[in-house]
Scaffold this active site. Structure first.
Site, PDB file in Angstrom:
ATOM      1  N   LYS A   1       0.823  -1.217   0.000  1.00 51.71           N
ATOM      2  CA  LYS A   1       0.000   0.000   0.000  1.00 51.71           C
ATOM      3  C   LYS A   1       0.854   1.262   0.000  1.00 51.71           C
ATOM      4  O   LYS A   1       0.569   2.210  -0.713  1.00 51.71           O
ATOM      5  CB  LYS A   1      -0.928   0.038   1.223  1.00 51.71           C
ATOM      6  CG  LYS A   1      -1.909  -1.105   1.317  1.00 51.71           C
ATOM      7  CD  LYS A   1      -2.910  -0.897   2.437  1.00 51.71           C
ATOM      8  CE  LYS A   1      -2.305  -0.824   3.836  1.00 51.71           C
ATOM      9  NZ  LYS A   1      -1.664  -2.075   4.277  1.00 51.71           N
TER      10      LYS A   1
ATOM     11  N   ARG B   1      -9.584   1.479   8.386  1.00 52.08           N
ATOM     12  CA  ARG B   1      -9.188   0.135   8.807  1.00 52.08           C
ATOM     13  C   ARG B   1     -10.333  -0.588   9.506  1.00 52.08           C
ATOM     14  O   ARG B   1     -10.184  -1.747   9.869  1.00 52.08           O
ATOM     15  CB  ARG B   1      -8.013   0.245   9.781  1.00 52.08           C
ATOM     16  CG  ARG B   1      -6.673  -0.158   9.139  1.00 52.08           C
ATOM     17  CD  ARG B   1      -5.652  -0.107  10.238  1.00 52.08           C
ATOM     18  NE  ARG B   1      -4.428  -0.797   9.985  1.00 52.08           N
ATOM     19  CZ  ARG B   1      -3.350  -0.223   9.450  1.00 52.08           C
ATOM     20  NH1 ARG B   1      -3.390   1.018   9.016  1.00 52.08           N
ATOM     21  NH2 ARG B   1      -2.235  -0.921   9.340  1.00 52.08           N
TER      22      ARG B   1
ATOM     23  N   ARG C   1      11.678  -7.207   5.204  1.00 53.46           N
ATOM     24  CA  ARG C   1      11.868  -5.869   4.647  1.00 53.46           C
ATOM     25  C   ARG C   1      12.672  -4.967   5.584  1.00 53.46           C
ATOM     26  O   ARG C   1      12.648  -5.122   6.807  1.00 53.46           O
ATOM     27  CB  ARG C   1      10.530  -5.210   4.305  1.00 53.46           C
ATOM     28  CG  ARG C   1       9.820  -4.556   5.464  1.00 53.46           C
ATOM     29  CD  ARG C   1       8.605  -3.780   5.013  1.00 53.46           C
ATOM     30  NE  ARG C   1       7.762  -3.441   6.146  1.00 53.46           N
ATOM     31  CZ  ARG C   1       6.588  -2.836   6.061  1.00 53.46           C
ATOM     32  NH1 ARG C   1       6.087  -2.524   4.879  1.00 53.46           N
ATOM     33  NH2 ARG C   1       5.893  -2.558   7.135  1.00 53.46           N
TER      34      ARG C   1
ATOM     35  N   ARG D   1      11.479  -2.142  10.604  1.00 52.87           N
ATOM     36  CA  ARG D   1      10.418  -1.458  11.329  1.00 52.87           C
ATOM     37  C   ARG D   1      10.168  -2.253  12.596  1.00 52.87           C
ATOM     38  O   ARG D   1      10.168  -3.476  12.564  1.00 52.87           O
ATOM     39  CB  ARG D   1       9.151  -1.416  10.467  1.00 52.87           C
ATOM     40  CG  ARG D   1       8.515  -0.058  10.462  1.00 52.87           C
ATOM     41  CD  ARG D   1       7.419  -0.011   9.441  1.00 52.87           C
ATOM     42  NE  ARG D   1       6.162  -0.440  10.023  1.00 52.87           N
ATOM     43  CZ  ARG D   1       4.989  -0.306   9.410  1.00 52.87           C
ATOM     44  NH1 ARG D   1       4.931   0.226   8.206  1.00 52.87           N
ATOM     45  NH2 ARG D   1       3.877  -0.692   9.993  1.00 52.87           N
TER      46      ARG D   1
ATOM     47  N   ARG E   1      -0.587  -8.333  13.613  1.00 52.05           N
ATOM     48  CA  ARG E   1      -1.133  -7.331  12.682  1.00 52.05           C
ATOM     49  C   ARG E   1      -2.022  -7.997  11.635  1.00 52.05           C
ATOM     50  O   ARG E   1      -3.050  -7.455  11.253  1.00 52.05           O
ATOM     51  CB  ARG E   1       0.013  -6.564  12.004  1.00 52.05           C
ATOM     52  CG  ARG E   1       0.681  -5.566  12.954  1.00 52.05           C
ATOM     53  CD  ARG E   1       2.054  -5.156  12.476  1.00 52.05           C
ATOM     54  NE  ARG E   1       2.038  -4.445  11.223  1.00 52.05           N
ATOM     55  CZ  ARG E   1       3.098  -4.350  10.410  1.00 52.05           C
ATOM     56  NH1 ARG E   1       4.236  -4.933  10.738  1.00 52.05           N
ATOM     57  NH2 ARG E   1       3.015  -3.671   9.304  1.00 52.05           N
TER      58      ARG E   1
HETATM   59  P1  AMP Z   1       0.712   0.894   8.963  1.00 49.53           P
HETATM   60  O1  AMP Z   1       1.970   1.664   8.694  1.00 49.53           O
HETATM   61  O2  AMP Z   1      -0.440   1.318   8.088  1.00 49.53           O
HETATM   62  O3  AMP Z   1       0.937  -0.604   8.952  1.00 49.53           O
HETATM   63  O4  AMP Z   1       0.254   1.280  10.452  1.00 49.53           O
HETATM   64  C1  AMP Z   1       1.071   0.994  11.582  1.00 49.53           C
HETATM   65  C2  AMP Z   1       0.231   0.933  12.842  1.00 49.53           C
HETATM   66  O5  AMP Z   1      -0.413   2.204  13.056  1.00 49.53           O
HETATM   67  C3  AMP Z   1      -0.905  -0.074  12.808  1.00 49.53           C
HETATM   68  O6  AMP Z   1      -0.466  -1.382  13.162  1.00 49.53           O
HETATM   69  C4  AMP Z   1      -1.868   0.520  13.844  1.00 49.53           C
HETATM   70  O7  AMP Z   1      -1.397   0.290  15.154  1.00 49.53           O
HETATM   71  C5  AMP Z   1      -1.721   2.024  13.592  1.00 49.53           C
HETATM   72  N1  AMP Z   1      -2.715   2.522  12.594  1.00 49.53           N
HETATM   73  C6  AMP Z   1      -2.437   3.059  11.364  1.00 49.53           C
HETATM   74  N2  AMP Z   1      -3.568   3.421  10.735  1.00 49.53           N
HETATM   75  C7  AMP Z   1      -4.593   3.104  11.564  1.00 49.53           C
HETATM   76  C8  AMP Z   1      -6.017   3.214  11.473  1.00 49.53           C
HETATM   77  N3  AMP Z   1      -6.622   3.717  10.375  1.00 49.53           N
HETATM   78  N4  AMP Z   1      -6.765   2.782  12.534  1.00 49.53           N
HETATM   79  C9  AMP Z   1      -6.179   2.288  13.641  1.00 49.53           C
HETATM   80  N5  AMP Z   1      -4.852   2.144  13.799  1.00 49.53           N
HETATM   81  C10 AMP Z   1      -4.049   2.545  12.767  1.00 49.53           C
END
Ligand code: AMP
Length: 224
Positions: free
Chosen positions: A15, A90, A127, A157, A168
Protein backbone atom coordinates in the site's frame (compact mmCIF):
# COMPACT_ATOMS: atom_id res chain seq x y z
CA UNK A 1 -14.70 18.11 -6.53
CA UNK A 2 -11.84 15.96 -5.35
CA UNK A 3 -10.68 12.53 -6.41
CA UNK A 4 -10.13 10.43 -3.35
CA UNK A 5 -8.34 7.10 -3.41
CA UNK A 6 -8.19 4.48 -0.68
CA UNK A 7 -5.50 1.84 -1.04
CA UNK A 8 -6.85 -1.12 0.87
CA UNK A 9 -5.13 -4.37 1.74
CA UNK A 10 -3.28 -6.29 4.44
CA UNK A 11 0.02 -5.14 5.95
CA UNK A 12 2.79 -5.90 3.46
CA UNK A 13 0.54 -5.77 0.38
CA UNK A 14 2.45 -2.76 -0.95
CA UNK A 15 0.00 0.00 0.00
CA UNK A 16 2.76 2.44 0.94
CA UNK A 17 4.93 1.93 -2.13
CA UNK A 18 2.04 1.78 -4.56
CA UNK A 19 0.17 4.65 -2.90
CA UNK A 20 3.31 6.76 -3.15
CA UNK A 21 3.80 6.11 -6.86
CA UNK A 22 0.11 6.71 -7.64
CA UNK A 23 0.15 9.99 -5.71
CA UNK A 24 3.33 11.09 -7.47
CA UNK A 25 1.96 10.12 -10.89
CA UNK A 26 -1.14 12.27 -10.44
CA UNK A 27 0.31 15.09 -8.33
CA UNK A 28 -1.87 14.51 -5.26
CA UNK A 29 -0.75 13.93 -1.65
CA UNK A 30 -0.36 10.46 -0.18
CA UNK A 31 -1.68 10.36 3.36
CA UNK A 32 -0.44 7.44 5.44
CA UNK A 33 -1.98 7.19 8.90
CA UNK A 34 0.79 4.75 9.93
CA UNK A 35 3.44 7.35 9.00
CA UNK A 36 1.52 10.08 10.84
CA UNK A 37 1.35 7.94 13.99
CA UNK A 38 5.02 6.87 13.79
CA UNK A 39 6.02 10.55 13.38
CA UNK A 40 3.95 11.45 16.45
CA UNK A 41 5.56 8.61 18.43
CA UNK A 42 9.07 9.70 17.37
CA UNK A 43 8.33 13.35 18.24
CA UNK A 44 6.85 12.27 21.62
CA UNK A 45 3.78 14.46 21.16
CA UNK A 46 0.71 13.88 23.37
CA UNK A 47 -0.80 11.79 20.56
CA UNK A 48 2.45 9.86 20.10
CA UNK A 49 2.69 9.00 23.80
CA UNK A 50 -0.95 7.90 23.85
CA UNK A 51 -0.65 5.54 20.86
CA UNK A 52 2.94 4.22 21.12
CA UNK A 53 2.13 0.91 22.82
CA UNK A 54 -0.73 0.16 20.41
CA UNK A 55 1.31 0.96 17.31
CA UNK A 56 4.29 -1.09 18.51
CA UNK A 57 2.08 -4.03 19.49
CA UNK A 58 0.19 -4.27 16.19
CA UNK A 59 -3.27 -3.37 17.55
CA UNK A 60 -5.52 -0.59 16.28
CA UNK A 61 -5.71 2.97 17.59
CA UNK A 62 -9.28 4.00 18.45
CA UNK A 63 -11.69 4.94 15.67
CA UNK A 64 -12.42 8.25 17.38
CA UNK A 65 -8.75 9.29 17.33
CA UNK A 66 -8.15 8.12 13.77
CA UNK A 67 -11.29 9.73 12.35
CA UNK A 68 -10.36 13.09 13.94
CA UNK A 69 -6.78 12.89 12.56
CA UNK A 70 -7.93 12.07 9.03
CA UNK A 71 -10.75 14.65 8.97
CA UNK A 72 -8.27 17.35 9.95
CA UNK A 73 -5.74 16.17 7.34
CA UNK A 74 -8.28 15.99 4.48
CA UNK A 75 -9.44 19.53 5.26
CA UNK A 76 -6.01 20.95 4.40
CA UNK A 77 -5.74 22.77 1.06
CA UNK A 78 -3.32 20.29 -0.56
CA UNK A 79 -5.99 17.56 -0.34
CA UNK A 80 -8.72 19.65 -1.96
CA UNK A 81 -8.18 18.24 -5.47
CA UNK A 82 -7.47 14.68 -4.46
CA UNK A 83 -5.53 12.38 -2.15
CA UNK A 84 -4.38 8.81 -1.72
CA UNK A 85 -5.13 7.29 1.68
CA UNK A 86 -2.85 4.49 2.88
CA UNK A 87 -3.82 2.70 6.10
CA UNK A 88 -7.22 4.36 6.52
CA UNK A 89 -9.98 3.25 6.81
CA UNK A 90 -9.19 0.13 8.81
CA UNK A 91 -12.62 -0.52 10.32
CA UNK A 92 -16.18 -0.24 9.07
CA UNK A 93 -16.76 2.70 11.47
CA UNK A 94 -13.80 4.53 9.88
CA UNK A 95 -15.16 3.77 6.38
CA UNK A 96 -18.57 5.18 7.33
CA UNK A 97 -16.93 8.33 8.70
CA UNK A 98 -14.93 8.69 5.47
CA UNK A 99 -18.12 8.37 3.41
CA UNK A 100 -19.58 11.25 5.43
CA UNK A 101 -16.46 13.37 4.93
CA UNK A 102 -16.55 12.64 1.18
CA UNK A 103 -20.22 13.54 0.76
CA UNK A 104 -20.34 16.21 -1.94
CA UNK A 105 -16.60 15.96 -2.59
CA UNK A 106 -16.63 13.43 -5.40
CA UNK A 107 -16.13 9.69 -5.95
CA UNK A 108 -13.95 7.52 -3.75
CA UNK A 109 -11.85 5.02 -5.68
CA UNK A 110 -11.03 1.93 -3.62
CA UNK A 111 -8.03 -0.07 -4.80
CA UNK A 112 -7.79 -3.39 -2.99
CA UNK A 113 -4.39 -5.07 -3.16
CA UNK A 114 -4.82 -8.80 -2.81
CA UNK A 115 -1.72 -10.80 -1.70
CA UNK A 116 -1.52 -14.34 -0.16
CA UNK A 117 -0.79 -14.43 3.59
CA UNK A 118 2.49 -16.36 3.51
CA UNK A 119 3.87 -13.89 0.96
CA UNK A 120 2.89 -11.05 3.32
CA UNK A 121 4.73 -12.65 6.25
CA UNK A 122 7.79 -13.18 4.05
CA UNK A 123 7.78 -9.59 2.82
CA UNK A 124 7.23 -8.02 6.24
CA UNK A 125 9.77 -10.10 8.16
CA UNK A 126 12.50 -9.50 5.56
CA UNK A 127 11.87 -5.87 4.65
CA UNK A 128 14.03 -2.97 5.73
CA UNK A 129 13.05 0.66 5.37
CA UNK A 130 14.91 3.96 5.39
CA UNK A 131 14.94 5.29 8.96
CA UNK A 132 14.61 8.85 7.64
CA UNK A 133 12.03 8.79 4.82
CA UNK A 134 10.47 5.33 5.13
CA UNK A 135 11.30 4.17 1.60
CA UNK A 136 11.74 0.39 1.28
CA UNK A 137 15.31 -0.84 0.81
CA UNK A 138 15.76 -2.29 -2.70
CA UNK A 139 16.01 -6.10 -2.96
CA UNK A 140 19.53 -7.30 -2.15
CA UNK A 141 20.55 -4.05 -0.38
CA UNK A 142 23.47 -4.54 2.04
CA UNK A 143 23.42 -3.46 5.68
CA UNK A 144 25.57 -0.39 5.07
CA UNK A 145 23.81 0.74 1.85
CA UNK A 146 22.12 4.15 1.99
CA UNK A 147 18.64 5.18 0.82
CA UNK A 148 18.67 6.28 -2.85
CA UNK A 149 16.10 8.97 -2.13
CA UNK A 150 17.45 10.76 0.96
CA UNK A 151 20.75 9.07 1.94
CA UNK A 152 19.38 7.71 5.24
CA UNK A 153 20.36 4.33 6.69
CA UNK A 154 18.13 1.25 6.42
CA UNK A 155 16.56 -0.41 9.46
CA UNK A 156 13.78 -2.85 10.33
CA UNK A 157 10.42 -1.46 11.33
CA UNK A 158 9.88 -2.23 15.00
CA UNK A 159 6.50 -3.89 14.32
CA UNK A 160 7.92 -6.13 11.56
CA UNK A 161 9.01 -8.72 14.14
CA UNK A 162 7.35 -12.05 13.22
CA UNK A 163 5.12 -12.33 16.31
CA UNK A 164 3.88 -8.76 15.82
CA UNK A 165 3.43 -9.33 12.09
CA UNK A 166 1.14 -12.29 12.88
CA UNK A 167 -0.77 -10.08 15.32
CA UNK A 168 -1.13 -7.33 12.68
CA UNK A 169 -2.44 -9.88 10.18
CA UNK A 170 -4.90 -11.21 12.77
CA UNK A 171 -6.10 -7.66 13.43
CA UNK A 172 -6.41 -7.14 9.69
CA UNK A 173 -8.54 -10.25 9.14
CA UNK A 174 -10.76 -9.42 12.08
CA UNK A 175 -11.29 -5.68 11.61
CA UNK A 176 -10.15 -4.55 8.16
CA UNK A 177 -10.98 -7.45 5.81
CA UNK A 178 -14.74 -6.76 6.32
CA UNK A 179 -14.11 -3.49 4.45
CA UNK A 180 -13.76 -5.46 1.22
CA UNK A 181 -17.41 -6.51 1.60
CA UNK A 182 -18.33 -2.94 2.60
CA UNK A 183 -16.89 -1.50 -0.62
CA UNK A 184 -17.20 -4.40 -3.08
CA UNK A 185 -20.59 -3.40 -4.51
CA UNK A 186 -19.37 0.09 -5.36
CA UNK A 187 -18.69 0.88 -9.04
CA UNK A 188 -15.38 2.44 -8.00
CA UNK A 189 -14.04 -0.65 -6.15
CA UNK A 190 -11.19 -2.49 -7.89
CA UNK A 191 -9.51 -5.69 -6.70
CA UNK A 192 -5.97 -5.90 -8.00
CA UNK A 193 -3.56 -8.83 -7.67
CA UNK A 194 -0.65 -7.42 -5.67
CA UNK A 195 1.57 -10.47 -6.03
CA UNK A 196 3.14 -9.24 -9.28
CA UNK A 197 6.12 -7.03 -10.14
CA UNK A 198 5.63 -3.53 -8.65
CA UNK A 199 5.53 -1.80 -12.04
CA UNK A 200 2.75 -4.14 -13.25
CA UNK A 201 0.72 -3.45 -10.09
CA UNK A 202 1.35 0.31 -10.46
CA UNK A 203 0.07 0.27 -14.04
CA UNK A 204 -3.11 -1.58 -12.99
CA UNK A 205 -3.75 0.87 -10.14
CA UNK A 206 -3.16 3.91 -12.37
CA UNK A 207 -5.52 2.57 -15.05
CA UNK A 208 -8.28 1.89 -12.51
CA UNK A 209 -7.95 5.37 -11.02
CA UNK A 210 -7.97 7.03 -14.43
CA UNK A 211 -11.06 5.08 -15.49
CA UNK A 212 -12.96 6.27 -12.39
CA UNK A 213 -11.84 9.86 -12.93
CA UNK A 214 -13.02 9.81 -16.55
CA UNK A 215 -16.35 8.24 -15.52
CA UNK A 216 -16.77 11.09 -13.01
CA UNK A 217 -16.16 13.62 -15.78
CA UNK A 218 -12.74 14.61 -14.47
CA UNK A 219 -9.71 14.92 -16.67
CA UNK A 220 -6.71 13.74 -14.70
CA UNK A 221 -3.25 14.29 -15.96
CA UNK A 222 -0.25 12.25 -15.06
CA UNK A 223 2.48 14.52 -13.79
CA UNK A 224 5.09 11.83 -14.53
P1 AMP B 1 0.71 0.89 8.96
O1 AMP B 1 1.97 1.66 8.69
O2 AMP B 1 -0.44 1.32 8.09
O3 AMP B 1 0.94 -0.60 8.95
O4 AMP B 1 0.25 1.28 10.45
C1 AMP B 1 1.07 0.99 11.58
C2 AMP B 1 0.23 0.93 12.84
O5 AMP B 1 -0.41 2.20 13.06
C3 AMP B 1 -0.91 -0.07 12.81
O6 AMP B 1 -0.47 -1.38 13.16
C4 AMP B 1 -1.87 0.52 13.84
O7 AMP B 1 -1.40 0.29 15.15
C5 AMP B 1 -1.72 2.02 13.59
N1 AMP B 1 -2.71 2.52 12.59
C6 AMP B 1 -2.44 3.06 11.36
N2 AMP B 1 -3.57 3.42 10.73
C7 AMP B 1 -4.59 3.10 11.56
C8 AMP B 1 -6.02 3.21 11.47
N3 AMP B 1 -6.62 3.72 10.38
N4 AMP B 1 -6.77 2.78 12.53
C9 AMP B 1 -6.18 2.29 13.64
N5 AMP B 1 -4.85 2.14 13.80
C10 AMP B 1 -4.05 2.55 12.77
Amino acid sequence: MSLGVVVLGPPGAGKGTQGESLARAFGIPKISTGDMLRDAVAARTALGRAVAATVHGGGLVSDETMIAIVRERLARPDASCGFVLDGFPRTVAQAEALDETMAGRGPLTVLYLDVPTEELVRRLTTRRICGTCGTNAPPGARDDDRCGKCGGGFERRRDDDEAIVRERLRTYHEQTAPLVAFYRASATFHAIAGNRPPEVVAAALGAAFEADAVAAGRLVQRTR
